[in-house]
Design an enzyme around this catalytic site. Structure first.
Site, PDB file in Angstrom:
ATOM      1  N   HIS A   1       0.823  -1.207   0.000  1.00  0.00           N
ATOM      2  CA  HIS A   1       0.000   0.000   0.000  1.00  0.00           C
ATOM      3  C   HIS A   1       0.860   1.262   0.000  1.00  0.00           C
ATOM      4  CE1 HIS A   1      -3.763  -2.257   1.565  1.00  0.00           C
ATOM      5  NE2 HIS A   1      -3.700  -2.228   0.256  1.00  0.00           N
TER       6      HIS A   1
ATOM      7  N   GLU B   1       0.260 -13.981 -33.298  1.00  0.00           N
ATOM      8  CA  GLU B   1       1.672 -13.910 -32.899  1.00  0.00           C
ATOM      9  C   GLU B   1       2.516 -15.027 -33.499  1.00  0.00           C
ATOM     10  OE1 GLU B   1       2.177 -14.407 -28.655  1.00  0.00           O
ATOM     11  OE2 GLU B   1       0.579 -15.882 -28.520  1.00  0.00           O
TER      12      GLU B   1
ATOM     13  N   ASP C   1       6.354 -12.388 -29.961  1.00  0.00           N
ATOM     14  CA  ASP C   1       6.471 -13.718 -30.549  1.00  0.00           C
ATOM     15  C   ASP C   1       6.405 -13.667 -32.068  1.00  0.00           C
ATOM     16  OD1 ASP C   1       6.950 -15.608 -28.518  1.00  0.00           O
ATOM     17  OD2 ASP C   1       4.935 -15.272 -27.754  1.00  0.00           O
TER      18      ASP C   1
ATOM     19  N   CYS D   1      -0.375  -5.879 -28.571  1.00  0.00           N
ATOM     20  CA  CYS D   1       0.031  -5.895 -27.171  1.00  0.00           C
ATOM     21  C   CYS D   1       1.498  -6.272 -27.011  1.00  0.00           C
ATOM     22  CB  CYS D   1      -0.856  -6.825 -26.355  1.00  0.00           C
ATOM     23  SG  CYS D   1      -0.874  -8.512 -26.984  1.00  0.00           S
TER      24      CYS D   1
HETATM   25  C1  PEP Z   1       3.743 -11.144 -27.540  1.00  0.00           C
HETATM   26  O1  PEP Z   1       4.149 -12.259 -27.878  1.00  0.00           O
HETATM   27  O2  PEP Z   1       3.937 -10.109 -28.192  1.00  0.00           O
HETATM   28  C2  PEP Z   1       2.995 -10.975 -26.270  1.00  0.00           C
HETATM   29  C3  PEP Z   1       2.437  -9.833 -25.956  1.00  0.00           C
HETATM   30  O3  PEP Z   1       2.918 -12.041 -25.444  1.00  0.00           O
HETATM   31  P1  PEP Z   1       4.083 -12.518 -24.468  1.00  0.00           P
HETATM   32  O4  PEP Z   1       5.140 -11.444 -24.459  1.00  0.00           O
HETATM   33  O5  PEP Z   1       3.444 -12.742 -23.153  1.00  0.00           O
HETATM   34  O6  PEP Z   1       4.534 -13.783 -25.123  1.00  0.00           O
HETATM   35 MG    MG Z   2       3.410 -14.103 -26.979  1.00  0.00          MG
END
Ligand code: PEP
Ligand code: MG
Length: 566
Positions: A186, A428, A452, A499
């Site tokens: 916290h 990916e 990936d 992502c």
């Molecule tokens: C990715 O592969 O870009 C991803 C966001 O997943 P991670 O990094 O968890 O494999």
């Molecule tokens: Mg990944």
């Protein structure tokens, strides 16, 4: 230089002030007038609650309502009927109020602190805080008051409790260093909200520093320098100035929509690994969560988390997000992510082996448990399901069929869930990149995992330094994959996010805008910076640059060119 965990970013330079804990020692007595002793204890509890209310009120103004609730939670702890009942019993048996209360708190602290999850351990820290608050009232000891400090003070302490943090005046405190604590304590949350650079878990701080020493706190790196030399002081002063200027500039983007220069709206969300990180996403002004890496719930566990444990974790994140999107990725294990409690078989080439969706589809009980937990949590927010490492349509169909089966099961059990929950995939793998048109027909959304995708497209391990010259999302092949995925999503009218780390790369952003990406999912500290990058581009300008980039033949040419225009 002392090393710890950086829990609140930024650089603070000032004079050390050691926060020494007041002694709360006493000699336990046997009481005869137990009714009077219970009254004395009750009045200490009342005073504690009154003081805590005042601190919470002050914190509401300096930090915010949710932060004030951390302190208000202490009232709930001290008024817990079990705790009060047990303390009353012990006093009736002749223990003095101090001994009765302390022994009960110690018992609870022992239980909470030995838990292996951060949240329960944090509860132990809260009880410790309550214990010293009530004991100091019973003993008439004045607790350390941090509200009046000299300007440019760096607080150094064994532990800074949330109630101490509540008194801090952020105009006076430029840094915090403690021997205990972690990112999720916290006090760390409060340090971030108050924007005070902080480093926690630094061993032996109280021995290494004297009152008045000049101290540098680097909350981004987790470093602390005591009595820096001239060159160090100068270089950190320059860095601090730059950081403050950048922060001031980025603050203009807080609370704003994520817009390009020609007014297109983008979704800017965060990647998280634990439910509590959803708080960090919100603190950083993220518009939700685009990737919850659920494998972290399985790591460092002696046994596989149960449906209840997983449900509570997903529900917690959903509740923190209050209706903002929460994309929960199903278990993405294997490759470099080993999970001891699953006892997975050793493979010669784990990155291409039975991992992620492949493992889940083979281990149906494990997958069902997770999907049930996610579906149940979907009743508490805006939850979506995302499958990792998809390479072909069958995997999506099988995963979705299982989701439908579990929906029917929950319906029969009269358990609430979101009937319209969206199911999407991580794009990916090279296979997903090439067959994005086919996959788009099966999914509600895509999220491009460039970490990936780059590795699988370039056949280059993301962790192998020997091939790092190949591993780049700016490789012409990877850019073509990304473009193909985004175009396929566009044709099918499904949203497409990214992502992977590339989503926060300033060189990448004009290309993603030009290709038609709709969502950026980045780490919490990158949110405002990415919003700023996006605000600098019009589609027309991004298209012009992208056309040139797609005509170039090598990664080097592409990055050299991009650096001249960004
Ligand atoms: C990715 O592969 O870009 C991803 C966001 O997943 P991670 O990094 O968890 O494999
Ligand atoms: Mg990944």
């Amino acid at each position: 230089m002392l090393k710890g965990t950086g829990v609140s970013s930024g650089i603070g330079i000032g004079r050390a002030l050691l926060v020494e804990e007041c002694s709360l020692e006493y000699t336990p007595k046997t009481v005869t007038d137990t009714a009077e002793e219970i009254k004395r204890f009750q009045s200490a509890v009342d005073i504690f609650c009154e003081n805590t209310e005042k601190k919470a009120e002050a914190l509401k103004i300096s930090a915010g309502v949710e932060e004030a609730e951390i302190i208000q939670g202490h009232i709930g702890i001290v008024k817990d009927p079990f705790l009060l009942g047990e303390v009353g019993k012990r006093i009736t048996e002749g223990q003095c109020a101090e001994a009765a209360f302390e022994s009960m708190c110690d018992m609870l602290i022992g239980i909470f602190s030995s838990a292996d999850d951060d949240v329960t351990q944090q509860r132990g820290a809260d009880v410790r805080d309550v214990k010293s608050g009530v004991l100091s009232i019973l003993l008439g000891v004045n607790q350390v008051n941090l509200s009046e400090m000299p300007p440019e003070t760096v607080l150094c302490a064994k532990e800074l409790t949330p109630s101490m943090m509540a008194e801090i005046n952020k105009e006076q405190i430029v840094g915090i260093v403690t021997e205990t604590g972690s990112t999720t304590s916290h006090s760390a949350i409060l340090a971030r909200v108050l924007e005070i650079p902080a480093v926690m878990s630094v061993p032996d701080v109280m021995k290494a520093v004297k009152n008045g020493d000049t101290v540098i706190v680097d909350g981004s790196k987790g470093d602390m320098i005591v009595s820096p030399d001239h060159a160090q002081a100068e270089s950190y002063t320059v860095r601090r100035k730059k950081l403050l200027e950048e922060r001031r500039e980025l603050e203009q983007f807080r609370g704003k929509a994520t817009l390009s220069a020609d007014g297109t709206v983008y979704e800017l969300v965060c990647n998280i690994g634990r439910p509590d990180d959803a708080k960090k996403a919100m603190e950083s002004d993220g518009e939700g969560v685009g990737l919850f890496r659920t494998e972290f719930l399985f790591m460092d566990k002696r046994s596989v988390p149960t449906e209840k444990e997983q449900f509570e974790a997903y529900q917690k994140a959903a509740l923190i997000l209050k209706g903002k999107p929460l994309v929960i990725r199903t278990l993405d294990i294997g490759g470099d992510k080993e999970i001891a409690c699953l006892g997975m078989a050793k493979e010669d080439n784990p990155f291409m082996g039975c991992r992620a969706i492949r493992y889940c589809l083979k281990n149906r009980d494990l997958f069902r448990t997770q999907l049930r937990a996610i579906l149940r949590a979907s009743a508490f927010g805006n939850v979506s399901i995302m499958f990792p490492l998809i390479t072909c349509v069958e995997e999506v169909r099988e995963g979705k069929a299982l989701v439908e089966e579990i929906k029917a099961e929950l319906k029969a059990e009269k358990i609430d869930f979101d009937e319209n929950i969206k199911v999407g995939i991580m794009a990916e793998t090279a296979a997903a990149g090439v067959t994005a048109d086919l996959l788009a027909k099966e999914c509600d959304f895509f999220s491009i995992g460039t970490n990936d995708l780059t590795g699988y497209t370039m056949a280059a391990d993301r962790g192998n330094g020997e091939v790092s010259y190949l591993y780049s999302a700016l490789q012409p092949s990877v850019l073509r994959m990304i473009r193909n995925i985004i175009e396929a999503a566009g044709k099918q009218h499904i949203p497409v996010g990214m992502c992977g780390e590339a989503a926060a790369d300033p060189l990448m952003i004009p290309l993603l805008i030009s290709f038609g990406l709709t969502e950026f999912s980045v780490s919490a500290p990158s949110v405002l910076r990415v919003r700023k990058y996006i605000s600098g581009w019009t589609k027309e300008k991004a298209d012009e640059i992208t056309a040139k980039v797609m005509s170039l033949s090598t990664r080097q040419e592409i990055s050299d060119y991009l650096k001249t225009v960004i």
